[in-house]
Design a protein around this motif. Structure first.
Motif, PDB file in Angstrom:
ATOM      1  N   PRO A  84       0.826  -1.213   0.000  1.00  5.26           N
ATOM      2  CA  PRO A  84       0.000   0.000   0.000  1.00  5.26           C
ATOM      3  C   PRO A  84       0.859   1.261   0.000  1.00  5.26           C
ATOM      4  O   PRO A  84       2.087   1.202   0.075  1.00  5.26           O
ATOM      5  N   PHE A  85       0.193   2.408  -0.073  1.00  9.63           N
ATOM      6  CA  PHE A  85       0.874   3.695  -0.200  1.00  9.63           C
ATOM      7  C   PHE A  85       0.849   4.478   1.110  1.00  9.63           C
ATOM      8  O   PHE A  85      -0.185   4.579   1.765  1.00  9.63           O
ATOM      9  N   ALA A  86       2.004   5.050   1.475  1.00 14.07           N
ATOM     10  CA  ALA A  86       2.134   5.750   2.756  1.00 14.07           C
ATOM     11  C   ALA A  86       2.262   7.256   2.623  1.00 14.07           C
ATOM     12  O   ALA A  86       2.284   7.963   3.628  1.00 14.07           O
ATOM     13  N   ASP A  87       2.327   7.793   1.411  1.00 11.32           N
ATOM     14  CA  ASP A  87       2.561   9.232   1.233  1.00 11.32           C
ATOM     15  C   ASP A  87       1.517  10.096   1.937  1.00 11.32           C
ATOM     16  O   ASP A  87       1.857  11.120   2.539  1.00 11.32           O
ATOM     17  N   ALA A  88       0.246   9.702   1.839  1.00  8.40           N
ATOM     18  CA  ALA A  88      -0.814  10.529   2.426  1.00  8.40           C
ATOM     19  C   ALA A  88      -0.626  10.711   3.925  1.00  8.40           C
ATOM     20  O   ALA A  88      -1.060  11.727   4.494  1.00  8.40           O
ATOM     21  N   LEU A  89       0.057   9.775   4.575  1.00  5.87           N
ATOM     22  CA  LEU A  89       0.255   9.858   6.014  1.00  5.87           C
ATOM     23  C   LEU A  89       1.215  10.964   6.413  1.00  5.87           C
ATOM     24  O   LEU A  89       1.175  11.444   7.553  1.00  5.87           O
ATOM     25  N   ILE A  90       2.092  11.391   5.496  1.00  3.41           N
ATOM     26  CA  ILE A  90       3.053  12.438   5.857  1.00  3.41           C
ATOM     27  C   ILE A  90       2.568  13.830   5.431  1.00  3.41           C
ATOM     28  O   ILE A  90       3.297  14.810   5.589  1.00  3.41           O
ATOM     29  N   ASP A 103       0.770  19.287 -12.323  1.00  2.00           N
ATOM     30  CA  ASP A 103       0.913  17.877 -11.951  1.00  2.00           C
ATOM     31  C   ASP A 103       0.808  17.705 -10.444  1.00  2.00           C
ATOM     32  O   ASP A 103       0.058  16.852  -9.948  1.00  2.00           O
ATOM     33  N   ARG A 104       1.558  18.502  -9.705  1.00  4.50           N
ATOM     34  CA  ARG A 104       1.517  18.370  -8.248  1.00  4.50           C
ATOM     35  C   ARG A 104       0.149  18.773  -7.691  1.00  4.50           C
ATOM     36  O   ARG A 104      -0.319  18.196  -6.703  1.00  4.50           O
ATOM     37  N   GLU A 133      -3.918  12.625  -3.163  1.00  6.16           N
ATOM     38  CA  GLU A 133      -3.425  12.241  -1.834  1.00  6.16           C
ATOM     39  C   GLU A 133      -4.435  12.622  -0.747  1.00  6.16           C
ATOM     40  O   GLU A 133      -4.581  11.911   0.257  1.00  6.16           O
ATOM     41  N   ASP A 134      -5.132  13.737  -0.942  1.00  2.61           N
ATOM     42  CA  ASP A 134      -6.162  14.135   0.023  1.00  2.61           C
ATOM     43  C   ASP A 134      -7.242  13.055   0.129  1.00  2.61           C
ATOM     44  O   ASP A 134      -7.768  12.787   1.226  1.00  2.61           O
ATOM     45  N   LYS A 135      -7.567  12.434  -0.995  1.00  4.28           N
ATOM     46  CA  LYS A 135      -8.583  11.380  -0.988  1.00  4.28           C
ATOM     47  C   LYS A 135      -8.083  10.140  -0.240  1.00  4.28           C
ATOM     48  O   LYS A 135      -8.838   9.502   0.504  1.00  4.28           O
ATOM     49  N   VAL A 136      -6.807   9.803  -0.443  1.00  2.00           N
ATOM     50  CA  VAL A 136      -6.250   8.642   0.260  1.00  2.00           C
ATOM     51  C   VAL A 136      -6.197   8.920   1.758  1.00  2.00           C
ATOM     52  O   VAL A 136      -6.535   8.052   2.581  1.00  2.00           O
ATOM     53  N   ARG A 137      -5.802  10.145   2.128  1.00  2.00           N
ATOM     54  CA  ARG A 137      -5.758  10.494   3.554  1.00  2.00           C
ATOM     55  C   ARG A 137      -7.142  10.417   4.171  1.00  2.00           C
ATOM     56  O   ARG A 137      -7.310   9.899   5.286  1.00  2.00           O
ATOM     57  N   ALA A 138      -8.156  10.914   3.468  1.00  2.00           N
ATOM     58  CA  ALA A 138      -9.525  10.841   3.970  1.00  2.00           C
ATOM     59  C   ALA A 138      -9.950   9.381   4.160  1.00  2.00           C
ATOM     60  O   ALA A 138     -10.667   9.046   5.108  1.00  2.00           O
ATOM     61  N   ARG A 139      -9.481   8.530   3.273  1.00  2.00           N
ATOM     62  CA  ARG A 139      -9.785   7.103   3.379  1.00  2.00           C
ATOM     63  C   ARG A 139      -9.169   6.527   4.647  1.00  2.00           C
ATOM     64  O   ARG A 139      -9.812   5.771   5.379  1.00  2.00           O
ATOM     65  N   ALA A 181       6.852   9.803  -2.962  1.00  2.00           N
ATOM     66  CA  ALA A 181       7.135  11.171  -2.530  1.00  2.00           C
ATOM     67  C   ALA A 181       7.901  11.984  -3.564  1.00  2.00           C
ATOM     68  O   ALA A 181       7.775  13.215  -3.603  1.00  2.00           O
ATOM     69  N   ALA A 182       8.690  11.331  -4.414  1.00  2.00           N
ATOM     70  CA  ALA A 182       9.475  12.072  -5.402  1.00  2.00           C
ATOM     71  C   ALA A 182       8.589  12.838  -6.384  1.00  2.00           C
ATOM     72  O   ALA A 182       9.055  13.781  -7.030  1.00  2.00           O
ATOM     73  N   TYR A 183       7.334  12.426  -6.514  1.00  2.00           N
ATOM     74  CA  TYR A 183       6.394  13.175  -7.354  1.00  2.00           C
ATOM     75  C   TYR A 183       5.843  14.405  -6.627  1.00  2.00           C
ATOM     76  O   TYR A 183       5.216  15.263  -7.253  1.00  2.00           O
ATOM     77  N   LEU A 184       6.060  14.476  -5.326  1.00  2.00           N
ATOM     78  CA  LEU A 184       5.437  15.507  -4.499  1.00  2.00           C
ATOM     79  C   LEU A 184       6.440  16.475  -3.879  1.00  2.00           C
ATOM     80  O   LEU A 184       6.078  17.612  -3.539  1.00  2.00           O
ATOM     81  N   ARG A 185       7.688  16.028  -3.745  1.00  2.00           N
ATOM     82  CA  ARG A 185       8.719  16.830  -3.077  1.00  2.00           C
ATOM     83  C   ARG A 185      10.063  16.129  -3.253  1.00  2.00           C
ATOM     84  O   ARG A 185      10.146  15.037  -3.807  1.00  2.00           O
ATOM     85  N   SER A 186      11.130  16.740  -2.746  1.00  2.00           N
ATOM     86  CA  SER A 186      12.446  16.126  -2.787  1.00  2.00           C
ATOM     87  C   SER A 186      12.510  14.930  -1.845  1.00  2.00           C
ATOM     88  O   SER A 186      11.804  14.867  -0.836  1.00  2.00           O
TER      89      SER A 186
END
Length: 435
Positions: free
Chosen positions: A148-154, A167-168, A175-181, A222-227
């Motif tokens: 699974p994906f952990a990006d939404a948690l950070i 894109d971002r 990611e907001d949708k995954v976090r809400a999930r 995360a590389a799609y979202l930040r360094s």
């Protein structure tokens, strides 16, 4: 020097009419290639799509950040519908001389829920690690292991100021949708008021639940979202940022938000180590014209790998770290660092991939993992076709690399067989505890 002297000796012996044993001509040893083709591989990274009965909504859980949400880019040749391997894949999979969607759909409906496992069989893959938001009945645990994906948690706070390009902006909305999930699964309508509560009520329960459901690793895009440069941040600093932003509802820019993200990344990684899950990190040139290539360099991960607190967490650098395929090799001496060549073997031809695979195997062979990055890229090349192409290319590249090592006297033929099995299967078994 030694290789040049050996080559010169063989040439002199040949000119003198002396019988000299040489490896067969061609890019790889045919017998070794035959062995490699028979090994039932473990695919370290892919995005399989669930079987969907006719008339049902299409599965969109194959990625937290589907790449079809981005602006158009200059597509590499490997992702274009006219690449010559596409009709080869369709012929091998469906017996079609051309792209024939009707034929594929008919076969898919005939196979039903067995379709995804059937696709693995055609690729020569025993087990595929499925990077997905959620799994499903047609992706049985015996053949598909969940990542699974952990990006939404950070990113627990408002991300509206982080969308610095189109894109971002689209990615953070996803990611907001995954976090809400994740919040809903935790029984919460909104994020908790304090960092301590967020850690204890959201992050840890989410990871524990996913682990209990069979997850073997957590994936960071995360590389799609930040360094990928994550600093070490103390808990008090992170708690102050969290409490202030959560109470006044004011969105933070990246500079103000970054320390909290960095702390949360470390916390997730630490928890993964405790739970026996690996951490997978996208490190590749990336899709999209806005991707920050330098920010996605695997060399940004070195402080994490050197952190004594994280030594129990196993980090897997995905996609060969391209274009930093040479530099990434140095990270493999870290005891908790691993590397796969997913996507690299889809985008580039076997000879190119073989150069890197050989260098990695010559350094720390126990850390190298076969993978495809099978993904529904375009209609002509869905996860089944891209997986088939990448699996074939990866096997050919491995055969070329090992044959070159045999011919240069670095390894024996028996050792080549052993290394092939390690890369294709045994290294992953050891990493994830797969029996």
């Amino acid at each position: 020097m030694e290789r040049r002297l050996r080559a010169a000796a063989i040439a002199i012996a040949s000119l003198a009419g002396i019988s000299c044993t040489q490896a067969p001509a061609g890019p790889y040893d045919a017998g070794l290639m035959s062995e490699i083709e028979k090994i039932r591989a473990i695919d370290n990274h892919a995005h399989p799509v669930r079987y969907t009965p006719a008339g049902q909504p299409v599965d969109r859980f194959f990625d937290a950040l589907p790449v079809d949400n981005m602006e158009p880019q200059s597509d590499p040749i490997g992702l274009r519908p006219n690449r010559p391997e596409v009709p080869e894949a369709w012929r091998a999979l469906y017996g079609a001389d051309r792209v024939d969607q009707a034929r594929k759909q008919n076969l898919m409906q005939q196979k039903g829920s067995a379709w995804p496992a059937w696709a693995l069989d055609q690729m020569g893959i025993d087990i595929m690690l499925a990077n997905r938001v959620e799994m499903g009945d047609s992706l049985p645990a015996a053949r598909f292991r969940w990542v699974p994906f952990a990006d939404a948690l950070i990113f627990p706070l408002d991300t509206s100021r982080l969308g610095v390009n189109s894109d971002r902006k689209s990615f953070f909305a996803l990611e907001d949708k995954v976090r809400a999930r994740y919040l809903q699964d935790a029984g919460l309508a909104a994020i908790p008021a304090t960092l301590d509560e967020y850690l204890s009520l959201v992050i840890t329960p989410t990871l524990e639940k996913q682990r209990s459901a069979g997850a073997v690793a957590e994936k960071f895009e995360a590389a799609y979202l930040r360094s990928l440069s994550f600093d070490k941040v103390d808990r008090a600093t992170a708690a102050k940022i969290y409490a202030s932003a959560a109470s006044n509802k004011a969105p933070l820019d990246q500079a103000a938000y970054k320390p909290l993200q960095d702390f949360l990344f470390h916390y997730v990684a630490l928890e993964c180590g405790r739970l026996g899950m690996a951490v997978h990190i996208h490190s590749y040139g990336g899709d999209g014209g806005y991707f920050d290539v330098g920010g996605g360099s695997p060399m940004n991960l070195e402080p994490l790998l050197n952190d004594p607190e994280l030594r129990k967490t196993k980090f897997v650098i995905l996609h060969g770290g391209w274009p930093f395929t040479h530099q990434v090799n140095a990270l493999l001496s870290k005891p908790n660092a691993y590397l796969d060549f997913s996507s690299y073997d889809l985008i580039f031809p076997p000879a190119t991939v073989a150069q890197s695979i050989r260098e990695w195997i010559e350094y720390v062979p126990e850390k190298i993992l076969f993978a495809t990055d099978a993904y529904p890229f375009i209609p002509e090349m869905g996860w089944e076709e891209s997986g088939w192409i990448a699996a074939r290319t990866g096997r050919q590249a491995l055969a070329i690399a090992l044959t070159g090592m045999i011919r240069d006297g670095e390894i024996t033929r028996a050792r080549a067989s052993e290394l092939a099995r390690m890369v294709l299967r045994d290294n992953a078994r050891a990493l994830y505890g797969i029996q």
